[in-house]
Enzyme design. Structure first.
Site, PDB file in Angstrom:
ATOM      1  N   THR A 102       0.824  -1.218   0.000  1.00  0.00           N
ATOM      2  CA  THR A 102       0.000   0.000   0.000  1.00  0.00           C
ATOM      3  C   THR A 102       0.853   1.261   0.000  1.00  0.00           C
ATOM      4  O   THR A 102       0.422   2.302  -0.491  1.00  0.00           O
ATOM      5  CB  THR A 102      -0.980   0.027   1.195  1.00  0.00           C
ATOM      6  OG1 THR A 102      -0.253   0.119   2.422  1.00  0.00           O
ATOM      7  CG2 THR A 102      -1.860  -1.204   1.207  1.00  0.00           C
ATOM      8  N   ASP A 103       2.071   1.206   0.539  1.00  0.00           N
ATOM      9  CA  ASP A 103       2.967   2.360   0.419  1.00  0.00           C
ATOM     10  C   ASP A 103       3.200   2.701  -1.044  1.00  0.00           C
ATOM     11  O   ASP A 103       3.157   3.861  -1.459  1.00  0.00           O
ATOM     12  CB  ASP A 103       4.309   2.068   1.100  1.00  0.00           C
ATOM     13  CG  ASP A 103       4.328   2.466   2.571  1.00  0.00           C
ATOM     14  OD1 ASP A 103       3.461   3.259   2.978  1.00  0.00           O
ATOM     15  OD2 ASP A 103       5.200   1.988   3.305  1.00  0.00           O
TER      16      ASP A 103
END
Length: 563
Positions: free
Chosen positions: A415-416
């Site tokens: 998700t980063d």
């Protein structure tokens, strides 16, 4: 070869809210792009480009993500390319098409891991295996997060864990963001397993540690990828079209666009990196003494390889944002900027009086972008907005695992990466809006909203023995769709009777080298892909030379081609 439909669907979804004729730009999404390999599906890309390897570090073997991660990432890149082309056209360029690929998206997703693996500083592969997903006495799987070693010790003290084990666990716990593995002492998992989840949560609250239960439902959260709030403007003006005297070029559609960023870790720097790759001039604000991440090993040249992977090419200025003079300096920078980007902790912008309204008073046409962990979707105070907690809460931790594995976040920072790309896409949408209205915009995105971009099946898939990478004499082999499903053809290709079962096929594959099986399967009209198990090998492989550049470490080249 079937086109990557998932990527096209993701791109269409991201372009739908944009108030412009996005069909005016011809967009092509391929599988391999400049990578000289016959990649024709998500599994092949994950195998060849190293995603299976990095995701599988915690297990000690290559493991496929059970979602179309690389393909969805390519969809985000495609949408970005379309918007960048439209911005360039609004600024006078003749740009009508863009190309990208799933293979290039996979390499960009691994940029930090490639950088770390291809330096001479330290081991190329992190030692040990394991995850930081714990299971309580009442069966609740959970993730915890803190950046403070004293809070970490206090949490484990309250759960009755051995202090030596807690001390030994701190380093791998903190390094898991970089290494994608977390070899914790067994004593910590034992201590977590003695307490009910309510007691775990109470210990976390007392110690100041964030704890989030891992959802078993793989369904995505109902949240838009980004929110764009436009301010009224006087109509188009030259400054809203790019800022500086330089104009767009075929390979740099954002040439002349000025970006000021005050970001940290991955999500925010990656958003600025995307804009830089598209040609923007990006200035980083760092605290006095510089960003501490610059000194985190492994070091390439005079800087952290991981930091360099996301920040090379940006200029830097040091400003103390806690002081009035520092905040005035930000206003001075913003006065001639087109974009201001930050991923500060919740409440910091308002506390420093550097929120959108504050900076729009200085530069009415500014695109103000705020990237966060949770957006406004969690109760106050929210848990720390980090990759693994978001994976756990959003259902992504369940979606990336097949049905016979317990839900757990991938220690590859999924998700980063997506969060940075979605933030960058929102900024491009705002810049395009500004070319029409002349007014500024605010863009809000989060790791949670990025997690929602990733398509997921309603039920977690069940892998057959042939769905996983097959061990060979000298590595691993990922069978293609036909080889996985047409067992008789595969058995015949490896020299077995048509009645052979999948385990017999796997045993046969383990007795010969990968190259031999690639040849035999190809002769039978069956596709397979050698699994990358060493990221350094990609740099040495001539088939990747057009997709990767090397300096002090390997760097994925810009993943778009404009025409």
């Amino acid at each position: 070869m079937i086109a990557p439909a998932v990527a096209a669907d993701v791109a269409a979804r991201l372009l739908r809210p944009v108030a412009a004729d996005t069909s005016a730009v011809d967009c092509h999404i391929g599988w391999a792009g400049p990578i000289a390999l016959p990649l024709g599906d998500e599994r092949a890309v994950q195998a060849a480009c190293g995603i299976m390897h990095v995701h599988g570090r915690a297990a000690g073997r290559p493991v496929p993500l059970a979602v179309d991660y690389a393909t969805a990432t390519a969809g985000v890149l495609a949408a970005q390319g379309v918007l960048a082309a439209l911005i360039a056209r609004a600024r006078g360029a003749r740009t009508y098409g863009v190309r990208t690929s799933v293979g290039q998206a996979a390499l960009l997703a691994l940029a930090q891991y490639l950088a770390a693996a291809t330096t001479d500083d330290g081991p190329a592969e992190p030692p040990g295996r394991g995850t930081a997903t714990f299971t309580s006495a009442d069966g609740v799987r959970f993730e915890c997060e803190t950046f403070d070693p004293l809070r970490w010790r206090g949490f484990w003290d309250r759960l009755g864990a051995d202090r030596t084990a807690a001390a030994q666990g701190w380093r791998p716990f903190q390094q898991r963001f970089a290494t994608a593995t977390c070899p914790l002492p067994t004593a910590l998992h034992t201590a977590a397993g003695r307490a009910a989840f309510s007691a775990v949560r109470a210990a976390a609250d007392e110690a100041g540690v964030s704890v989030v239960a891992v959802r078993g439902d793989p369904g995505p959260p109902d949240v838009p990828p980004f929110a764009l709030t436009a301010r009224c403007g006087p109509g188009p003006d030259p400054r809203a079209r790019g800022g500086g005297s330089a104009g767009p070029t075929p390979d740099r559609p954002l040439e002349g666009v000025r970006v000021v960023e005050s970001t940290r870790r991955v999500q925010g720097p990656l958003a600025g990196h995307v804009l830089h790759l598209l040609g923007a001039d990006v200035l980083r604000i760092e605290p006095p003494g510089g960003d501490p991440m610059r000194g985190v090993p492994p070091i390439a040249g005079r800087c952290s390889a991981r930091f360099s992977a996301l920040n090379a090419g940006k200029t830097t200025t040091e400003i103390d944002l806690t002081t009035a003079s520092g905040r005035r300096a930000v206003h001075d920078l913003v006065a001639t900027a087109d974009v201001f980007l930050h991923n500060w902790a919740p409440g910091k912008a308002a506390h420093w009086r550097l929120d959108a309204d504050d900076l729009h008073a200085t530069r009415p046409g500014l695109v103000y972008a705020a990237a966060s962990g949770w957006g406004d979707r969690m109760p106050h105070p929210p848990p720390l907005g980090t990759d693994y907690l978001v994976q756990a809460h959003s259902g992504l931790a369940a979606a990336v695992r097949c049905a016979d594995e317990p839900p757990a976040p991938s220690l590859m920072t999924l998700t980063d990466l997506l969060g940075g790309l979605v933030c960058g896409h929102g900024i491009l949408a705002a810049l395009l809006t500004r070319t029409r209205t002349g007014g500024g915009c605010r863009v809000d995105s989060s790791l949670l909203s990025a997690a929602a971009v990733l398509p997921r099946p309603p039920q977690r898939p069940r892998f057959t023995p042939l769905d996983r990478p097959a061990r060979t004499l000298d590595g691993y082999l990922q069978l293609g769709p036909a080889a996985r499903t047409q067992l008789q053809r595969t058995a015949h290709a490896v020299g077995l009777a048509a009645s052979a079962g999948p385990n017999e096929v796997l045993a046969r594959l383990s007795n010969r080298p990968t190259r031999l099986w690639l040849h035999r399967l190809a002769e039978a009209g069956l596709h397979a892909t050698a699994v990358c198990t060493d990221l350094r090998a990609l740099v040495q492989d001539p088939r990747f030379h057009r997709a990767l550049a090397t300096a002090d470490h390997a760097v994925p080249r810009a993943p778009w081609e404009f025409a």
